[in-house]
Design a protein around this motif. Structure first.
Motif, PDB file in Angstrom:
ATOM      1  N   PHE A   1      -5.793  -2.848  -1.774  1.00  0.00           N
ATOM      2  CA  PHE A   1      -5.355  -2.100  -2.953  1.00  0.00           C
ATOM      3  C   PHE A   1      -6.067  -0.761  -2.952  1.00  0.00           C
ATOM      4  CE2 PHE A   1      -4.640  -1.105  -7.428  1.00  0.00           C
ATOM      5  CZ  PHE A   1      -3.363  -1.608  -7.626  1.00  0.00           C
ATOM      6  N   ARG A   2      -5.335   0.293  -3.244  1.00  0.00           N
ATOM      7  CA  ARG A   2      -5.891   1.650  -3.215  1.00  0.00           C
ATOM      8  C   ARG A   2      -6.926   1.835  -4.318  1.00  0.00           C
ATOM      9  NH1 ARG A   2      -2.607   5.976  -0.734  1.00  0.00           N
ATOM     10  NH2 ARG A   2      -3.856   7.286  -2.101  1.00  0.00           N
ATOM     11  N   GLU A   3      -8.075   2.365  -3.930  1.00  0.00           N
ATOM     12  CA  GLU A   3      -9.143   2.592  -4.895  1.00  0.00           C
ATOM     13  C   GLU A   3      -8.736   3.629  -5.943  1.00  0.00           C
ATOM     14  OE1 GLU A   3     -13.961   3.252  -4.891  1.00  0.00           O
ATOM     15  OE2 GLU A   3     -12.814   4.064  -3.202  1.00  0.00           O
ATOM     16  N   ASP A   4      -8.078   4.713  -5.508  1.00  0.00           N
ATOM     17  CA  ASP A   4      -7.677   5.742  -6.460  1.00  0.00           C
ATOM     18  C   ASP A   4      -6.665   5.207  -7.470  1.00  0.00           C
ATOM     19  OD1 ASP A   4      -5.773   5.548  -4.430  1.00  0.00           O
ATOM     20  OD2 ASP A   4      -5.704   7.693  -4.010  1.00  0.00           O
TER      21      ASP A   4
ATOM     22  N   VAL B   1      -9.595  -3.972  -3.610  1.00  0.00           N
ATOM     23  CA  VAL B   1      -9.991  -2.627  -3.168  1.00  0.00           C
ATOM     24  C   VAL B   1     -11.018  -2.753  -2.047  1.00  0.00           C
ATOM     25  CG1 VAL B   1     -11.261  -0.533  -3.848  1.00  0.00           C
ATOM     26  CG2 VAL B   1      -9.451  -1.426  -5.329  1.00  0.00           C
ATOM     27  N   GLU B   2     -12.011  -3.611  -2.248  1.00  0.00           N
ATOM     28  CA  GLU B   2     -13.059  -3.808  -1.232  1.00  0.00           C
ATOM     29  C   GLU B   2     -12.478  -4.335   0.077  1.00  0.00           C
ATOM     30  OE1 GLU B   2     -16.067  -6.298  -3.000  1.00  0.00           O
ATOM     31  OE2 GLU B   2     -16.396  -4.856  -4.623  1.00  0.00           O
TER      32      GLU B   2
ATOM     33  N   LEU C   1       0.809  -1.221   0.000  1.00  0.00           N
ATOM     34  CA  LEU C   1       0.000   0.000   0.000  1.00  0.00           C
ATOM     35  C   LEU C   1       0.842   1.271   0.000  1.00  0.00           C
ATOM     36  CD1 LEU C   1      -2.873  -1.077   2.402  1.00  0.00           C
ATOM     37  CD2 LEU C   1      -3.115  -0.454  -0.007  1.00  0.00           C
TER      38      LEU C   1
ATOM     39  N   GLN D   1       2.139   1.821  -3.364  1.00  0.00           N
ATOM     40  CA  GLN D   1       1.040   2.185  -4.251  1.00  0.00           C
ATOM     41  C   GLN D   1       0.823   3.689  -4.269  1.00  0.00           C
ATOM     42  OE1 GLN D   1      -2.600  -0.017  -3.503  1.00  0.00           O
ATOM     43  NE2 GLN D   1      -1.455  -1.916  -3.185  1.00  0.00           N
TER      44      GLN D   1
ATOM     45  N   LEU E   1      -8.568  -7.025  -8.781  1.00  0.00           N
ATOM     46  CA  LEU E   1      -8.220  -5.782  -8.089  1.00  0.00           C
ATOM     47  C   LEU E   1      -9.433  -5.135  -7.429  1.00  0.00           C
ATOM     48  CD1 LEU E   1      -5.571  -4.079 -10.414  1.00  0.00           C
ATOM     49  CD2 LEU E   1      -5.213  -5.491  -8.385  1.00  0.00           C
ATOM     50  N   ARG E   2     -10.621  -5.276  -8.030  1.00  0.00           N
ATOM     51  CA  ARG E   2     -11.833  -4.713  -7.398  1.00  0.00           C
ATOM     52  C   ARG E   2     -12.060  -5.342  -6.025  1.00  0.00           C
ATOM     53  NH1 ARG E   2     -15.049  -1.762 -11.154  1.00  0.00           N
ATOM     54  NH2 ARG E   2     -14.600  -2.378 -13.286  1.00  0.00           N
TER      55      ARG E   2
ATOM     56  N   PHE F   1      -6.480   2.037  -8.399  1.00  0.00           N
ATOM     57  CA  PHE F   1      -7.246   1.126  -9.253  1.00  0.00           C
ATOM     58  C   PHE F   1      -7.884   1.894 -10.407  1.00  0.00           C
ATOM     59  CE2 PHE F   1     -11.440  -0.620 -10.363  1.00  0.00           C
ATOM     60  CZ  PHE F   1     -11.029  -1.800 -10.964  1.00  0.00           C
ATOM     61  N   TYR F   2      -8.536   3.016 -10.096  1.00  0.00           N
ATOM     62  CA  TYR F   2      -9.207   3.774 -11.159  1.00  0.00           C
ATOM     63  C   TYR F   2      -8.216   4.436 -12.107  1.00  0.00           C
ATOM     64  CZ  TYR F   2     -13.659   2.662  -9.180  1.00  0.00           C
ATOM     65  OH  TYR F   2     -14.752   1.962  -8.744  1.00  0.00           O
TER      66      TYR F   2
END
Length: 188
Positions: A131-134, A126-127, A84, A87, A122-123, A136-137
């Protein structure tokens, strides 16, 4: 930014190289970093480099993969394995196009295309907070899913003939052919 997903062995790095080779960045470096095999501190040094004295064994300054890939592409294999804290630093490279070497104070600007690959969901990561949501997007701008070979059996004869020709030439063995029975077994 491109995210390539699929099971191990589906050819994600091959696709990443093809993307780079057929892009305006083709004349520049294509640098590969395997995110899953290095401990966190060594991963950061590998990605961003370090200055002399940054840690015990840092006798000389070292450029990282982001430096080496400037104006080109960097391929992150197994992006889901990046810790993290790393990341967050990778996200900065993607958003601001800059980073600092480990132990350094100087901001270094870079222009790199990020191509990442994973066999993880990865989704789901994130949940689960792994893994960082930002990030991921930022990675999920263009997603290329590579199905396993068992779901694209029409590729088996092409691959079998390709590898047979390659290894026949490498080993200087003439006259080796793939029989119909052998190909039928592979297709099954």
């Amino acid at each position: 930014t491109i995210l390539i997903t699929g099971e191990s062995g589906t050819g994600k790095e091959l696709v990443a190289r093809a993307i780079h080779s057929n892009s305006p960045r083709a004349g520049r470096a294509f640098v590969t970093g395997n995110s899953g095999t290095l401990p966190s501190d060594l991963l950061e040094s590998t990605l961003f480099g370090h200055v002399r004295g940054a840690f015990t064994r840092a006798v000389y300054p070292k450029k990282g993969l982001c430096d080496l890939a400037d104006k080109g592409s960097i391929f992150f294999d197994e992006i889901g394995n990046i810790p993290l804290e790393t990341q967050a630093k990778l996200l900065r490279v993607m958003q601001e196009r800059e980073f600092m070497r480990l132990g350094g104070m100087e901001t270094i600007k870079v222009d790199v295309r990020i191509v990442a690959a994973t066999n993880c969901d990865l989704r789901e990561m994130v949940e689960d907070g792994r893994f960082r949501e930002d990030l991921f997007y930022r990675l999920h701008v263009i997603n290329i899913f590579l199905p396993p070979l068992r779901d694209r059996k029409d590729d088996i004869p092409l691959l079998a003939h390709h590898f047979l020709a390659k290894y026949t030439e490498e080993n200087q063995k003439a006259g080796i052919e793939l029989t119909g029975d052998a190909l039928d077994l592979m297709m099954d």
